[in-house]
Every structure is written in structure tokens, then in C-alpha cells.
Design a protein around this motif. Structure first.
Motif: not given
Length: 547
Positions: A79, A83, A99-101, A106-107, A110, A321, A324-325, A328
Motif C-alpha cells: 500500500a 500510505t 503498511w506496517n503496523i 506508520y502509526w 496515519v 488503517v 490500508d490493511t 495491503a
């Protein structure tokens, strides 16, 4: 003009300033479109990584990066386009890590998309608190003086109070409806993921059970070679470990997420109910001129509106999020062998384990077929004399057809030859060759090539071979992560549209409630004061009024 005459204009001016300080609807829409572009789920168009969009929607970097850490690793950037946001932890530079939680950048990026709501809550809390302080100061420090009455101001404040009260009620209903649908959609999604993981784990354990059964298969006291049985023991351990890891990870994620969703649902229901009650009581108290109760509700509303603005931003973050997921997932489907953070949601079985399991299952299948055919050709289809007591059981009649081996010596697929029976119907065909036996000698007393004892042995070998051969495609799917790819495809196509739509309902509902209640409580005070002005003027005109 007397000091108290300024108080009503202060509220009106504050209202206007706060409304202008909020982003307009077009600004919100454009900013959300920038950070959360419209997708094919709602418009019917494909964007960034929809199934069938190849190459141009993926970004494979040979020398990856970790923002802020300087680490270099090869990875698939998921993504990447959607992102691409400002990162407040990196000097407001654009975040390019995808995308990388597990990445705090990333957080942060977003979370920055929800900044307008967080800023609005801070402005509201500070500015309205300042206004309340000024009002209290004027009330206790300044003498009460007569004031005039404006019919226009009275009528306008009443109309706006009714309008914002109705809007707040609609927002509460919309919020309650949205949270119910959001909870249902998320619960359905994670139940599906859990079912997929449990099904895969069950199939792995079934393969392990078939392999364990193969060690016990013996036809006329002939068993699998000891080295094959040792290999089966080794692969059984690996299979069971992989199945347990897969099941445990899915269960842990599902339990944690389900608990969190239940808390969120309960919180949203409470907020919708409290805001609805607050709006109704505030309107009622204002209409009947209960000023003390109005000011009490204003204090509570001041804090609640601040909290709902913050929740609006939080759900906008969750909304982004989620999207995004989904993107991804869809991009990972096109390159499932890359190691990404999606492995934490539904990890693939270790490739080496699945490959070894597939190889061992093929070897065992082939050797069981060879073991069965060896018995058929050397024992059941040979008319021994009674002198050969080890092999003689008075077998006679038409020859027993041999079993088709589905694999060549190199374990590649093989077609059956003429006269062979395949694994699907071998047991049914061989039933016609079973003889009746003597209860004393165990020999055939009717025409046949198999005794019931030998038939049960070769049938067991066929059943295990058939089971292992039948699970071959499943093991191949594990090896290339087809099962995970199918899971993510189903989620993207069947669940992501609902997740995105209903998470949007929640944050829009929260924002509507926040704004409506905020304006309602402002006009509780304004209308209450105008009503008091009207009562004073009426009494003054009727013959004097003691203030």
C-alpha cells in the motif's frame, strides 16, 4: 453599553470563530480523499492493487529501508501509494515505508490524518473553557443591570436550538446504527479468519494422522521400511508444531480483537445514549428556563463534546488503517512469498515444513501402493500348493487387479495403466475377489483371491494412500501460501467494503454528534438568556420589574 450586555455577543462571536476554525465539509472531504482515496469497493473502479491490476500497483524494493532506524532490508512495500502521508515524527516528511503496523512512523503518519479532529477538540476545550470563565467572572464581579430584548434574537436562537437538537438526535441514531453494523462486520471478518486457520490446522493434523496410520499398515506381515517410519516420526513433529502455531496465533489474535471490539461497541452505545439524553434534557431545561440545570449540563457537555471529537479522530484513524490493511492484503495476494507484517494476522506454514510434508506423503503413498502390489503379485495372484503354508490360503479364481500407483519413481504424477484399479475404487473392486473362509483353518472355501483378513489389510493401505494423495493439493497450497492468498482475497472482496463503509459511519456519526451537541449547548445558554430578557421586558412593560 453595560458589561452584561456583551455576554450574548461573546457567545455568538465564539460560535462563529469556532465554526470557522473547523475545517469545512469540502476541506474535510478533500483531505480525506487525499489520505484515503476512493476505492473500487464503492465506486466500482479499481485502485492501487485491485485483483487484476499487475505490476504498476506493486512496489518491490531491492534495498528496503526502515524509517528512523536506518536499517536496510529487502521487503515488499505494501500500500505504498495510499500510505504516502506526512510523518510528524520525521519532521513532517512523507512516510514511504508502506503498511506496517509494527512501525511507529506508520502509526504517526496515519494518526496525522485525524489531526483536524484532535485540534478541534483542543480548540473547543480551551476556548469554551475560557468563555465559561469570563461568564462566571462577570456574573460574580459585576452588578446586575437591566438589558434590552430583541424579538429577532429570541426567535433566531429558538429556531437554531431546535435545529441543532434535531441534528444531534439524528447523529445519535446514526452513530448507534453505525456501531452495530461495524461490530457485526468486524466480528464476521475475524470469525472467517479464525475458521480458515482452524480448517488449515485440522487438515494438517489429518495429514499427520494418516502418516501415523501408515506406520502401522502391514500386508501379510510386511511393513514400511524402518527408515521411512523414522522420517514419518520426524515430519509428524514438524506438522503438529506448525498446526499448533497456526491455530494459536489465529486464536490469540481473534480473542484479543474480539475483546477490544466488545469494549468499543459498549463505549459507543454509552456515548450515543448519554449524548441523546444530554441533548433532550438540555433542550427541555432551556425551554422551561431552568438556568441552573442548563449550566450544569453545559459543564458536562463541554467535557463530553471534547471526548467525542477525540473519538471521531480515533475512528478516522481506524478507518484509514482498515483501508490500508485491505489494500495491503490485496497487494500481498499478488506476491504471497514476500515476508511482511501480514504474516502476523494469518501466518503461512513454514515453506520447508510444507515441502518436506508433501515429499514424505508422496513417498509413503508410493511405498504403500508398492507394498500392496507386491502382495498381490507374489501372494494373492499365485496358486500356491498347500506345502507353502506361509502363503497358501487356497486362493483361486480370476486374478486380482493391481493397484494404480499415482506417482512415478521420481514422485511426479503418473497415469494408470490398463487393468489397474485406482485409489478411488480399489476397495469396491476388490470386494468381488473376497472368498469365504473356514472357521477352523482360515483358508478359502469358495473361489477368491483375498480372505477377509487380507482384504482388510490391503483396504487399510488403500485408504491411507488415498488420504495422503487426496491431501496433496492442500499441501501444495500450503507451500505457495495459496490458502492465505485465498483468505485475503475473500476478505478484500467480501468483508473490506463493509468494514470501510461502517467505520466511516461511526466517525461521521461521532463528528455529527459532537458538532450538533456543541452548538446545542451554546444555544441552550443563548436561548436561556434571551428568554430571561423577554420575561424581564414583559414584566417591565406591565408595570415594573424588580431585578
Amino acid at each position: 453599553m453595560p458589561t452584561r450586555a456583551y455576554l450574548s455577543p461573546i457567545f455568538l462571536i465564539f460560535t462563529c470563530l469556532f465554526l470557522f476554525s473547523l475545517p469545512s465539509s469540502s476541506t474535510i472531504t478533500s483531505s480525506l480523499d487525499a489520505v484515503f482515496p476512493s476505492s473500487g469497493w464503492e465506486s466500482g473502479r479499481n485502485h492501487e492493487g485491485l485483483v487484476g491490476s499487475v505490476g504498476s500497483t506493486r512496489s518491490m524494493v531491492e534495498e528496503g529501508h526502515s524509517v528512523g532506524d536506518g536499517a536496510v532490508n529487502s521487503s515488499l512495500v505494501l500500500a505504498a501509494k495510499r500510505t504516502h502521508r506526512r510523518d510528524p515524527l520525521n519532521g513532517f516528511e512523507f512516510y514511504n515505508g508502506g503498511w506496517n503496523i509494527s512501525d511507529r512512523h506508520y502509526w504517526a503518519s496515519v494518526g496525522f490524518t485525524a489531526a483536524p479532529f484532535f485540534v478541534a477538540s483542543a480548540v473547543w476545550f480551551t476556548a469554551f473553557g475560557l468563555c465559561l470563565s469570563i461568564i462566571c467572572l462577570c456574573h460574580f464581579c459585576c452588578a446586575r443591570e437591566p438589558y434590552g430584548y430583541s424579538r429577532v434574537a429570541y426567535a433566531l436562537s429558538l429556531i437554531l436550538l431546535i435545529l441543532f437538537t434535531i441534528t444531534a438526535i439524528i447523529g445519535c441514531v446514526f452513530l448507534y446504527s453505525g456501531q452495530g453494523k461495524f461490530h457485526g462486520s468486524t466480528t464476521t471478518t475475524f470469525s472467517y479468519v479464525l475458521d480458515q486457520a482452524n480448517t488449515t490446522s485440522m487438515k494438517l493434523r489429518n495429514v499427520s494422522s494418516y502418516l501415523a496410520a501408515a506406520k502401522l499398515i502391514g500386508v501379510n506381515q510386511a511393513f514400511l521400511p524402518s527408515n521411512v517410519q523414522t522420517d514419518i516420526d520426524d515430519i509428524e513433529t514438524k506438522i503438529n508444531t506448525s498446526a499448533s502455531i497456526l491455530n494459536d496465533k489465529a486464536m490469540d489474535n481473534a480473542d484479543n480483537i474480539t475483546d477490544s471490539l466488545d469494549v468499543v461497541r459498549f463505549t459507543l452505545i454509552i456515548i450515543a445514549a448519554v449524548m441523546l439524553l444530554l441533548t433532550f434534557l438540555g433542550f427541555l431545561f432551556s425551554i422551561f428556563g431552568m438556568q441552573f440545570l442548563v449550566y450544569t449540563l453545559v459543564l458536562f457537555g463541554w467535557i463530553l463534546v471534547t471526548g467525542t471529537f477525540i473519538l471521531s479522530g480515533t475512528f478516522l484513524l481506524l478507518h484509514n488503517v482498515t483501508a490500508d490493511t485491505c489494500v495491503a492484503m490485496n497487494q500481498w495476494v499478488q506476491n504471497p512469498t514476500a515476508h511482511t507484517a501480514l504474516d502476523d494476522i494469518l501466518p503461512c506454514v513454514d515453506n520447508a515444513t510444507s515441502q518436506e510434508t508433501l515429499t514424505r506423503s508422496k513417498e509413503v503413498t508410493s511405498q504403500l501402493v508398492d507394498l500392496t502390489n507386491l502382495f498381490i503379485s507374489n501372494v494373492s495372484n499365485v496358486n500356491f500348493s498347500p506345502n507353502f503354508a506361509l502363503f497358501y490360503y487356497n486362493q483361486s479364481g480370476p486374478l486380482l487387479p493391481s493397484l494404480c500407483n499415482p506417482l512415478h519413481r521420481d514422485l511426479t504424477p503418473r497415469n494408470c495403466s490398463h487393468g489397474e484399479v485406482d485409489l478411488n475404487n480399489a476397495t469396491q473392486v476388490w470386494k468381488n475377489y473376497v472368498c469365504d473362509v473356514s472357521t477352523t483353518t482360515g483358508y478359502c472355501i469358495t473361489t477368491g483371491r483375498l480372505t477377509p483378513k487380507y482384504y482388510s489389510q490391503v483396504a487399510a493401505a488403500v485408504n491411507v494412500s488415498y488420504g495422503l494423495d487426496n491431501y496433496g493439493p492442500f499441501l501444495i497450497d500450503l507451500e505457495d501460501c495459496t490458502f492465505a492468498r485465498q483468505t485475503f482475497t475473500d476478505i478484500y472482496q467480501n468483508h473490506c467494503p463493509g468494514l470501510r463503509r461502517f467505520s466511516k459511519w461511526v466517525y461521521v456519526g461521532l463528528f455529527t454528534v459532537s458538532l450538533s451537541v456543541m452548538l446545542s449547548l451554546l444555544f441552550w445558554v443563548i436561548y436561556g438568556r434571551e428568554r430571561k430578557h423577554r420575561v424581564y421586558t414583559k414584566h417591565a412593560l406591565e408595570g415594573g420589574y424588580k431585578w
